[in-house]
Motif scaffolding. Structure first.
Motif, PDB file in Angstrom:
ATOM      1  N   THR A  68     197.745  56.354  58.613  1.00  0.00           N
ATOM      2  CA  THR A  68     198.905  56.980  57.982  1.00  0.00           C
ATOM      3  C   THR A  68     199.596  56.014  57.028  1.00  0.00           C
ATOM      4  N   PRO A  69     199.762  56.411  55.757  1.00  0.00           N
ATOM      5  CA  PRO A  69     200.510  55.551  54.825  1.00  0.00           C
ATOM      6  C   PRO A  69     201.960  55.370  55.264  1.00  0.00           C
ATOM      7  N   LYS A  70     202.589  54.306  54.809  1.00  0.00           N
ATOM      8  CA  LYS A  70     203.973  54.014  55.158  1.00  0.00           C
ATOM      9  C   LYS A  70     204.899  55.142  54.698  1.00  0.00           C
ATOM     10  N   ASP A  71     205.893  55.458  55.522  1.00  0.00           N
ATOM     11  CA  ASP A  71     206.901  56.475  55.228  1.00  0.00           C
ATOM     12  C   ASP A  71     206.296  57.867  55.074  1.00  0.00           C
ATOM     13  N   MET A  72     205.185  58.099  55.764  1.00  0.00           N
ATOM     14  CA  MET A  72     204.550  59.411  55.781  1.00  0.00           C
ATOM     15  C   MET A  72     204.116  59.721  57.213  1.00  0.00           C
ATOM     16  N   VAL A  73     203.687  60.932  57.446  1.00  0.00           N
ATOM     17  CA  VAL A  73     203.214  61.331  58.773  1.00  0.00           C
ATOM     18  C   VAL A  73     201.896  62.094  58.639  1.00  0.00           C
ATOM     19  N   ASP A  74     201.227  62.270  59.766  1.00  0.00           N
ATOM     20  CA  ASP A  74     200.040  63.121  59.847  1.00  0.00           C
ATOM     21  C   ASP A  74     200.302  64.244  60.830  1.00  0.00           C
ATOM     22  N   THR A 133     185.191  65.568  69.326  1.00  0.00           N
ATOM     23  CA  THR A 133     184.966  65.452  67.884  1.00  0.00           C
ATOM     24  C   THR A 133     186.300  65.256  67.189  1.00  0.00           C
ATOM     25  N   HIS A 134     186.343  64.282  66.285  1.00  0.00           N
ATOM     26  CA  HIS A 134     187.557  64.039  65.499  1.00  0.00           C
ATOM     27  C   HIS A 134     187.220  64.158  64.019  1.00  0.00           C
ATOM     28  N   LYS A 135     187.990  64.958  63.315  1.00  0.00           N
ATOM     29  CA  LYS A 135     187.853  65.041  61.864  1.00  0.00           C
ATOM     30  C   LYS A 135     189.217  64.751  61.237  1.00  0.00           C
ATOM     31  N   TYR A 136     189.182  63.852  60.271  1.00  0.00           N
ATOM     32  CA  TYR A 136     190.404  63.483  59.565  1.00  0.00           C
ATOM     33  C   TYR A 136     190.293  63.930  58.118  1.00  0.00           C
ATOM     34  N   PHE A 137     191.309  64.650  57.670  1.00  0.00           N
ATOM     35  CA  PHE A 137     191.348  65.133  56.299  1.00  0.00           C
ATOM     36  C   PHE A 137     192.552  64.481  55.611  1.00  0.00           C
ATOM     37  N   PRO A 138     192.320  63.416  54.838  1.00  0.00           N
ATOM     38  CA  PRO A 138     193.443  62.707  54.226  1.00  0.00           C
ATOM     39  C   PRO A 138     194.151  63.509  53.143  1.00  0.00           C
ATOM     40  N   ASN A 139     193.455  64.507  52.600  1.00  0.00           N
ATOM     41  CA  ASN A 139     194.083  65.294  51.539  1.00  0.00           C
ATOM     42  C   ASN A 139     193.366  66.637  51.429  1.00  0.00           C
TER      43      ASN A 139
END
Length: 248
Positions: A161-167, A216-222
């Protein structure tokens, strides 16, 4: 699942939730059940033909065992049984994230418990490796811009997670992570951003806890905004049907 009461502050209008809207348009359980019944009807006719043919002595020995031994599983029987381990694993994870006691194992088959615990342990390894920090749980929001609401299971921060953001973290059981899940979390992201522009959503984590202990883990950054546009199309269909007094 508790009944949600999504109501806009400005208008006082009660609106439907994301899962209700998607479930009404993308998922069609009534159509699936109709297809199952059509197949069963054809099966019954086929069995009747076999039964008639079986009256002939020369075919009795071949056809009768087929008819007697053939068992048709109901449409949801296998799904409900197979989901036990995934459901228990989901419960383990939820209790952990909410800092609640572990779910009861009483009365459950050892095989189901073993699979669920294995899935849970894999989740704990993933959580530790990704430095997951819970920001908020079960966040119920209603959009003032569009006519819908939703409840976000988990808002988190982690190693990605980028700074000052959330997931956003969403947990599913089943055989796969389907299209509907991506549309759902993207819509949740829009809801969160509308209410928390100072802490916007960076990405989306979808976890799948499978019936055989799979994790199973899937991460979608955008996620592409087209997923949200698909949701808005479903919302538009829902609203137009409501105006007509019709249902899918």
């Amino acid at each position: 699942m508790p009944t949600r009461n999504y109501r806009q502050i400005a208008t006082g209008q009660k609106v439907k939730g994301v899962t209700t809207i998607l479930g009404g348009v993308l998922a069609k359980p009534a159509l699936l059940w109709w297809a199952f019944k059509q197949g069963m009807s054809n099966f019954d006719r086929l069995m009747s033909i076999f039964a008639e043919l079986g009256k002939t002595d020369s075919l009795k020995l071949v056809i009768h065992p087929i008819i007697q031994d053939f068992k048709v599983t109901s449409l949801y029987e296998k799904r409900d049984k197979a989901g036990d381990a995934g459901t228990l694993g989901h419960s383990f994870v939820e209790k952990h994230l909410r800092k609640l006691p572990e779910p009861s194992r009483e009365g459950l088959p050892k095989e189901v418990i073993d699979k669920a615990e294995g899935c849970y342990l894999t989740f704990l390894d993933w959580e530790k490796a990704n430095s997951i920090k819970i920001i908020d749980i079960e966040v119920e929001l209603t959009s003032e811009e569009k006519n819908f609401g939703g409840t976000i299971d988990y808002v988190i921060q982690g190693a990605l997670t980028p700074k000052d953001m959330v997931d956003i973290l969403d947990i599913k059981t089943g055989k796969d992570i389907y299209l509907e899940a991506k549309i759902q979390v993207k819509s949740y992201g829009k809801l969160w951003d509308e209410h928390h522009p100072e802490l916007p959503v960076a990405g989306f984590h979808i976890l799948r806890l499978g019936e055989n202990g799979e994790f199973t883990h899937k991460y979608f950054p955008n996620l592409d905004n087209k997923y949200y546009e698909i949701f808005l199309d479903c919302l538009d269909i829902t609203e137009k049907l409501s105006e007509l007094g019709e249902k899918l």
